[in-house]
Design a protein around this motif. Sequence first.
Motif, PDB file in Angstrom:
ATOM      1  N   VAL A  52       0.836  -1.202   0.000  1.00  0.00           N
ATOM      2  CA  VAL A  52       0.000   0.000   0.000  1.00  0.00           C
ATOM      3  C   VAL A  52       0.870   1.251   0.000  1.00  0.00           C
ATOM      4  N   ARG A  53       1.918   1.244   0.814  1.00  0.00           N
ATOM      5  CA  ARG A  53       2.800   2.410   0.880  1.00  0.00           C
ATOM      6  C   ARG A  53       3.449   2.689  -0.476  1.00  0.00           C
ATOM      7  N   ARG A  54       3.821   1.656  -1.199  1.00  0.00           N
ATOM      8  CA  ARG A  54       4.406   1.855  -2.538  1.00  0.00           C
ATOM      9  C   ARG A  54       3.389   2.526  -3.466  1.00  0.00           C
ATOM     10  N   SER A  55       2.129   2.105  -3.374  1.00  0.00           N
ATOM     11  CA  SER A  55       1.112   2.709  -4.239  1.00  0.00           C
ATOM     12  C   SER A  55       0.852   4.156  -3.851  1.00  0.00           C
ATOM     13  N   LEU A  56       0.923   4.478  -2.567  1.00  0.00           N
ATOM     14  CA  LEU A  56       0.741   5.862  -2.119  1.00  0.00           C
ATOM     15  C   LEU A  56       1.915   6.739  -2.555  1.00  0.00           C
ATOM     16  N   ALA A  57       3.106   6.151  -2.586  1.00  0.00           N
ATOM     17  CA  ALA A  57       4.290   6.900  -3.013  1.00  0.00           C
ATOM     18  C   ALA A  57       4.202   7.289  -4.488  1.00  0.00           C
ATOM     19  N   ALA A  58       3.401   6.567  -5.250  1.00  0.00           N
ATOM     20  CA  ALA A  58       3.197   6.939  -6.645  1.00  0.00           C
ATOM     21  C   ALA A  58       2.366   8.214  -6.755  1.00  0.00           C
ATOM     22  N   ILE A  59       1.583   8.520  -5.702  1.00  0.00           N
ATOM     23  CA  ILE A  59       0.797   9.752  -5.652  1.00  0.00           C
ATOM     24  C   ILE A  59       1.642  10.892  -5.103  1.00  0.00           C
ATOM     25  N   ASP A  60       2.351  10.614  -4.006  1.00  0.00           N
ATOM     26  CA  ASP A  60       3.228  11.597  -3.369  1.00  0.00           C
ATOM     27  C   ASP A  60       4.501  10.861  -2.951  1.00  0.00           C
ATOM     28  N   PRO A  61       5.632  11.138  -3.595  1.00  0.00           N
ATOM     29  CA  PRO A  61       6.868  10.414  -3.261  1.00  0.00           C
ATOM     30  C   PRO A  61       7.219  10.430  -1.781  1.00  0.00           C
ATOM     31  N   ALA A  62       6.789  11.478  -1.065  1.00  0.00           N
ATOM     32  CA  ALA A  62       7.087  11.547   0.366  1.00  0.00           C
ATOM     33  C   ALA A  62       6.394  10.435   1.144  1.00  0.00           C
ATOM     34  N   ALA A  63       5.362   9.837   0.556  1.00  0.00           N
ATOM     35  CA  ALA A  63       4.642   8.763   1.236  1.00  0.00           C
ATOM     36  C   ALA A  63       5.493   7.506   1.386  1.00  0.00           C
ATOM     37  N   ALA A  64       6.608   7.448   0.679  1.00  0.00           N
ATOM     38  CA  ALA A  64       7.507   6.294   0.818  1.00  0.00           C
ATOM     39  C   ALA A  64       8.061   6.192   2.236  1.00  0.00           C
ATOM     40  N   GLU A  65       7.962   7.285   2.996  1.00  0.00           N
ATOM     41  CA  GLU A  65       8.457   7.290   4.376  1.00  0.00           C
ATOM     42  C   GLU A  65       7.344   7.158   5.403  1.00  0.00           C
ATOM     43  N   LEU A  66       6.118   6.900   4.963  1.00  0.00           N
ATOM     44  CA  LEU A  66       5.022   6.759   5.921  1.00  0.00           C
ATOM     45  C   LEU A  66       5.301   5.632   6.906  1.00  0.00           C
ATOM     46  N   PRO A  67       5.060   5.853   8.213  1.00  0.00           N
ATOM     47  CA  PRO A  67       5.232   4.776   9.186  1.00  0.00           C
ATOM     48  C   PRO A  67       4.242   3.638   8.948  1.00  0.00           C
ATOM     49  N   LEU A  68       4.706   2.420   9.163  1.00  0.00           N
ATOM     50  CA  LEU A  68       3.865   1.219   9.080  1.00  0.00           C
ATOM     51  C   LEU A  68       3.708   0.665  10.488  1.00  0.00           C
ATOM     52  N   ILE A  69       2.459   0.455  10.899  1.00  0.00           N
ATOM     53  CA  ILE A  69       2.187   0.002  12.258  1.00  0.00           C
ATOM     54  C   ILE A  69       1.482  -1.346  12.187  1.00  0.00           C
ATOM     55  N   VAL A  70       2.121  -2.379  12.709  1.00  0.00           N
ATOM     56  CA  VAL A  70       1.593  -3.741  12.640  1.00  0.00           C
ATOM     57  C   VAL A  70       1.057  -4.144  14.007  1.00  0.00           C
ATOM     58  N   GLY A  71      -0.129  -4.758  14.019  1.00  0.00           N
ATOM     59  CA  GLY A  71      -0.717  -5.214  15.270  1.00  0.00           C
ATOM     60  C   GLY A  71      -1.705  -6.325  15.036  1.00  0.00           C
ATOM     61  N   ASP A  72      -2.101  -6.966  16.116  1.00  0.00           N
ATOM     62  CA  ASP A  72      -3.053  -8.078  16.090  1.00  0.00           C
ATOM     63  C   ASP A  72      -4.368  -7.583  16.680  1.00  0.00           C
ATOM     64  N   ALA A  73      -5.418  -7.529  15.852  1.00  0.00           N
ATOM     65  CA  ALA A  73      -6.699  -6.977  16.287  1.00  0.00           C
ATOM     66  C   ALA A  73      -7.356  -7.778  17.387  1.00  0.00           C
ATOM     67  N   ASP A  75      -5.597  -9.065  19.986  1.00  0.00           N
ATOM     68  CA  ASP A  75      -4.689  -9.051  21.135  1.00  0.00           C
ATOM     69  C   ASP A  75      -4.631  -7.630  21.702  1.00  0.00           C
ATOM     70  N   ARG A  76      -5.220  -7.435  22.887  1.00  0.00           N
ATOM     71  CA  ARG A  76      -5.311  -6.091  23.444  1.00  0.00           C
ATOM     72  C   ARG A  76      -3.939  -5.512  23.757  1.00  0.00           C
ATOM     73  N   ALA A  77      -3.003  -6.346  24.186  1.00  0.00           N
ATOM     74  CA  ALA A  77      -1.657  -5.837  24.472  1.00  0.00           C
ATOM     75  C   ALA A  77      -0.996  -5.318  23.203  1.00  0.00           C
ATOM     76  N   SER A  78      -1.148  -6.081  22.115  1.00  0.00           N
ATOM     77  CA  SER A  78      -0.603  -5.639  20.830  1.00  0.00           C
ATOM     78  C   SER A  78      -1.255  -4.342  20.390  1.00  0.00           C
ATOM     79  N   LEU A  79      -2.573  -4.248  20.568  1.00  0.00           N
ATOM     80  CA  LEU A  79      -3.285  -3.040  20.169  1.00  0.00           C
ATOM     81  C   LEU A  79      -2.921  -1.858  21.054  1.00  0.00           C
ATOM     82  N   VAL A  83      -2.228   1.841  19.582  1.00  0.00           N
ATOM     83  CA  VAL A  83      -3.033   3.050  19.821  1.00  0.00           C
ATOM     84  C   VAL A  83      -2.264   4.131  20.570  1.00  0.00           C
ATOM     85  N   THR A  84      -1.196   3.767  21.259  1.00  0.00           N
ATOM     86  CA  THR A  84      -0.400   4.790  21.939  1.00  0.00           C
ATOM     87  C   THR A  84       0.583   5.491  21.004  1.00  0.00           C
TER      88      THR A  84
END
Length: 412
Positions: A52-73, A75-79, A83-84
């Motif tokens: 997804v980030r690669r496709s967004l970077a095609a719209i705005d090259p600066a999007a190549a640096e967007l943070p990616l946040i991975v979590g398990d929906a 698992d409350r500890a992961s979430l 959220v913090t």
Amino acid sequence: MKNADRDLDVIVWGASGFTGRLVAEFIVERYGASRELRWGIGGRSLAKLEEVRRSLAAIDPAAAELPLIVGDASDRASLGAVVTRARVVLSTVGPYAIHGRELVAACVAHGTDYCDLTGEVPFIRDMIDAHHAGAVASGARIVCCCGFDSIPSDLGVLMLQRYATEKYGAPCSEVRFYVMKAKGGVSGGTIASMMNLMESAGRDPRVRKLAFDAYALTPGERGPDGADQQTARYDAGLAQWTGPFVMAAINTRVVRRSNALLGYAWGRNFSYAEVMATGAGAAGWLRATATSVGTGAAMALAAIAPTRDVLKMALPSPGEGPSKQARERGSFEVKLVGLCDGRRLVGTVAGKGDPGYAATARMIAESAVCLAKDELPPGGGVLTPASCMGDALIARLRAAGMRFDVTEDAGA
């Protein structure tokens, strides 16, 4: 400003899904990937988020640096770690009754604002019962229904009532919402949520009761409204036939909750209803009757397990949706007619783009930015778009191309 020290303003949760990607594309097109809005995309799969980030970077090259946040929906500890990171979590992951509970709980626990696209009355009621008091305590603003259901309804009524109160010193005692035009498809996510709701209603009497309760989202409160319209009816004020509007089952409840959360600013006897306008004459009656029969048949089929499974195979699945060209061809327009001390006020809310996809992506994106950036009334809770963001969100949506206006019916 609340949680100003957090890394990000907004996380688009579920960005690799069909609707989540549309939301991310709208944000990058409107706000870019600059310091004006610090945002990132999140979900459970790093590989999909990177795509997804690669496709967004095609719209705005600066999007190549967007943070990616991975979590398990699930698992409350992961979430909690997710959220913090941000001031606001924008969730596009439904059905929310399945995928949303732990995320809301994590946001409440950590004082993080949240908005979503749910149209699931039992889920929202569960969040009210379980988390409203906790959200008030933590300051978390939990705002459901930030898409086509229920922003045109909720903000449209607020706009009309603001006008009536400021000009005439009293709100409208009654408002009726008419869908004049809605060109577009129903999203796979909406269908999945509806199917999950029907399945839950089949096994849980409480869910069935809530689905038919006009005041399901205002626990302990009652008012003048009853069941939503289910048949073809002629509306003399509009001079058209009308039929049932499937989203009335969620929108009307949200509007009534807004009235309650605003201290019954519109009165305890305020009445609100929603219908589809189908036109005049025999053709209008035929369309209204077809809408009534079709809606009833679809609900009946969805209520029975074997036919529900057939519908699931025939209708769009979550993650599926129309082409960009089809989305851009869509549009919607609704009228809100209010009665104010013998006067008829007419509000219009309209927008370009498929209401279930393009317009919805615009509405929830601007809701998240509004929560993150605008000066809003203090206090948390399980809120509504009108009671939480109100005029600030109307201003943002107008700036993003939506129409909100009020006129007076000269013939009244």
